[in-house]
Design a protein around this motif. Structure first.
Motif, PDB file in Angstrom:
ATOM      1  N   LEU A 159      -6.067   5.178   6.721  1.00 21.72           N
ATOM      2  CA  LEU A 159      -6.284   3.841   6.142  1.00 21.72           C
ATOM      3  C   LEU A 159      -7.625   3.295   6.662  1.00 21.72           C
ATOM      4  O   LEU A 159      -8.052   3.670   7.762  1.00 21.72           O
TER       5      LEU A 159
ATOM      6  N   ILE B 110       0.876  -1.183   0.000  1.00 20.94           N
ATOM      7  CA  ILE B 110       0.000   0.000   0.000  1.00 20.94           C
ATOM      8  C   ILE B 110       0.904   1.221   0.000  1.00 20.94           C
ATOM      9  O   ILE B 110       1.681   1.427   0.925  1.00 20.94           O
TER      10      ILE B 110
ATOM     11  N   ASN C 281      -2.897   2.213  -3.844  1.00 19.12           N
ATOM     12  CA  ASN C 281      -2.481   3.530  -3.356  1.00 19.12           C
ATOM     13  C   ASN C 281      -3.717   4.421  -3.310  1.00 19.12           C
ATOM     14  O   ASN C 281      -4.838   3.910  -3.274  1.00 19.12           O
TER      15      ASN C 281
ATOM     16  N   ILE D 291       9.468   4.979  -2.731  1.00 18.10           N
ATOM     17  CA  ILE D 291       9.975   3.785  -2.038  1.00 18.10           C
ATOM     18  C   ILE D 291       9.124   2.548  -2.346  1.00 18.10           C
ATOM     19  O   ILE D 291       9.626   1.520  -2.793  1.00 18.10           O
TER      20      ILE D 291
ATOM     21  N   ASN E 179      -4.753   6.346  -5.618  1.00 17.10           N
ATOM     22  CA  ASN E 179      -5.197   6.687  -6.977  1.00 17.10           C
ATOM     23  C   ASN E 179      -6.585   6.144  -7.314  1.00 17.10           C
ATOM     24  O   ASN E 179      -7.035   5.193  -6.695  1.00 17.10           O
TER      25      ASN E 179
ATOM     26  N   THR F 155       2.679   3.252  -3.446  1.00 16.52           N
ATOM     27  CA  THR F 155       3.671   2.859  -4.461  1.00 16.52           C
ATOM     28  C   THR F 155       4.304   4.102  -5.079  1.00 16.52           C
ATOM     29  O   THR F 155       4.371   4.264  -6.282  1.00 16.52           O
ATOM     30  N   GLY F 156       4.778   4.990  -4.190  1.00 20.71           N
ATOM     31  CA  GLY F 156       5.540   6.154  -4.636  1.00 20.71           C
ATOM     32  C   GLY F 156       6.997   5.779  -4.803  1.00 20.71           C
ATOM     33  O   GLY F 156       7.326   4.679  -5.271  1.00 20.71           O
TER      34      GLY F 156
ATOM     35  N   LEU G   3      17.788   5.999   0.951  1.00 21.00           N
ATOM     36  CA  LEU G   3      17.022   6.835   0.027  1.00 21.00           C
ATOM     37  C   LEU G   3      16.476   5.981  -1.117  1.00 21.00           C
ATOM     38  O   LEU G   3      17.079   4.964  -1.489  1.00 21.00           O
ATOM     39  N   ALA G   4      15.360   6.430  -1.690  1.00 17.57           N
ATOM     40  CA  ALA G   4      14.744   5.668  -2.785  1.00 17.57           C
ATOM     41  C   ALA G   4      15.733   5.448  -3.938  1.00 17.57           C
ATOM     42  O   ALA G   4      15.774   4.365  -4.536  1.00 17.57           O
TER      43      ALA G   4
ATOM     44  N   ARG H 296       6.206  17.743   6.600  1.00 14.85           N
ATOM     45  CA  ARG H 296       5.330  17.050   5.653  1.00 14.85           C
ATOM     46  C   ARG H 296       4.133  16.411   6.352  1.00 14.85           C
ATOM     47  O   ARG H 296       3.021  16.407   5.821  1.00 14.85           O
TER      48      ARG H 296
ATOM     49  N   PHE I 139      13.203  -0.886   5.222  1.00 13.48           N
ATOM     50  CA  PHE I 139      13.195  -0.106   3.971  1.00 13.48           C
ATOM     51  C   PHE I 139      13.074   1.399   4.247  1.00 13.48           C
ATOM     52  O   PHE I 139      12.650   2.151   3.372  1.00 13.48           O
TER      53      PHE I 139
END
Ligand SMILES: NC(=O)c1ccc[n+]([C@@H]2O[C@H](COP(=O)([O-])OP(=O)(O)OC[C@H]3O[C@@H](n4cnc5c(N)ncnc54)[C@H](OP(=O)(O)O)[C@@H]3O)[C@@H](O)[C@H]2O)c1
Length: 251
Positions: free
Chosen positions: A73, A6, A30, A11, A32, A8-9, A130-131, A97, A126
């Motif tokens: 959620l 859940i 996500n 990372i 969307n 999916t940006g 960084l991504a 943020r 994870f």
């Protein structure tokens, strides 16, 4: 393994891609609408799923969301999820943020707070690379200078399963202890986004100072935001390493 993700940006999307490449079956969800979720799933080689479907009939659920999104959620998300399904949290709390979450600001360990919101034990993983590092710096097991990732949680067997998934993404895993100890790889610590090997990461995890982490995190964001242009991945890693004189790779 069967994995539900859940978020999916940067990372979660990279984890999805790497899990698919390693032969796992991955469902994603996500915020969307259906069409955009479908397109993202196609891009990642994953299966689009509703929030109900993404947690159904899987071995591992990975939440890769901004901390502030956790309370939004669905309330009954885990109601029918068996207790042996491992839930992983990749989140890092950033007040600029994620707004003010008083309990975390008052010292509650981030993933302990997330676990309490969900009413579910968690593994934190994870989160300390960084991504871009996750995407591009993975290496075969046994390769010299392979970068390591921290994993925390109260269930030793679950940590072993997640360590094996971390290995699939091209990184060594270092057990950082219980979920209560996961502050050792939160922002503002020497273990956070400093691209260390397993031995170096073990020392960095031991070097962290909980009481200093939030102030270091916030000062780092101010300093990075003041740079004339957005720093590259390498520049952020170098910046992070220089924050800690005791860090094994500080310059
Ligand atoms: N970026 C990094 O380098 C990095 C590294 C380690 C850890 N982290 C941490 O990992 C977490 C995710 O970071 P990120 O950079 O991947 O964030 P991101 O690129 O902004 O992606 C966030 C994802 O979460 C989804 N989302 C947001 N609210 C949701 C909700 N209520 N329900 C379902 N999905 C929702 C978004 O959906 P849409 O696609 O529909 O917008 C998006 O796919 C954060 O806590 C971050 O601090 C980030």
């Amino acid at each position: 393994m069967k994995i539900g993700i859940i978020g999916t940006g940067a990372i979660g999307g990279t984890i999805a891609q790497k899990m698919v490449a390693a032969g796992h079956t991955v469902k994603i969800n996500n915020s969307n609408d259906t069409e955009r979720l479908k397109a993202r799933a196609e891009e990642l080689g994953a299966i689009p799923a509703t929030s109900k479907e993404v947690v159904k009939d899987v071995d591992v659920i990975i939440l890769s969301l901004p901390t502030i999104a956790i309370p939004s959620l669905p309330k009954n998300l885990f109601v029918d999820v068996p207790s042996n399904v491992i839930v992983v949290d990749t989140s890092n709390y950033y007040p600029f943020r994620d707004a003010d979450i008083e309990e975390i600001k008052n010292g509650k360990v981030e993933s302990v707070w997330v676990s309490e919101q969900l009413g579910r034990p968690l593994i934190k993983a994870f989160n300390n690379l960084l991504a871009e590092t996750l995407k591009h710096q993975g290496k075969e097991k046994g390769t010299k200078n392979r970068i390591a990732m921290a994993v925390s949680g109260d269930d030793v067997e679950a940590k072993q399963v997640i360590s094996s998934l971390i290995n699939d993404t091209g990184f060594d895993a270092v057990d950082s202890g219980s979920l209560a100890e996961s502050w050792r790889h939160q922002p503002g610590t020497p273990a956070y986004c400093t691209e260390l090997t397993a031995e170096e990461l073990k020392r960095a995890l031991a070097d962290g100072v909980k009481e200093n982490a939030a102030a270091i995190r916030d000062a780092a964001i101010v300093a990075l935001s003041a740079l004339p242009s957005y720093p590259s991945n390498e520049e952020i890693v170098e910046f992070n390493r220089r924050l800690f004189p005791k860090n094994p790779k500080s310059v």
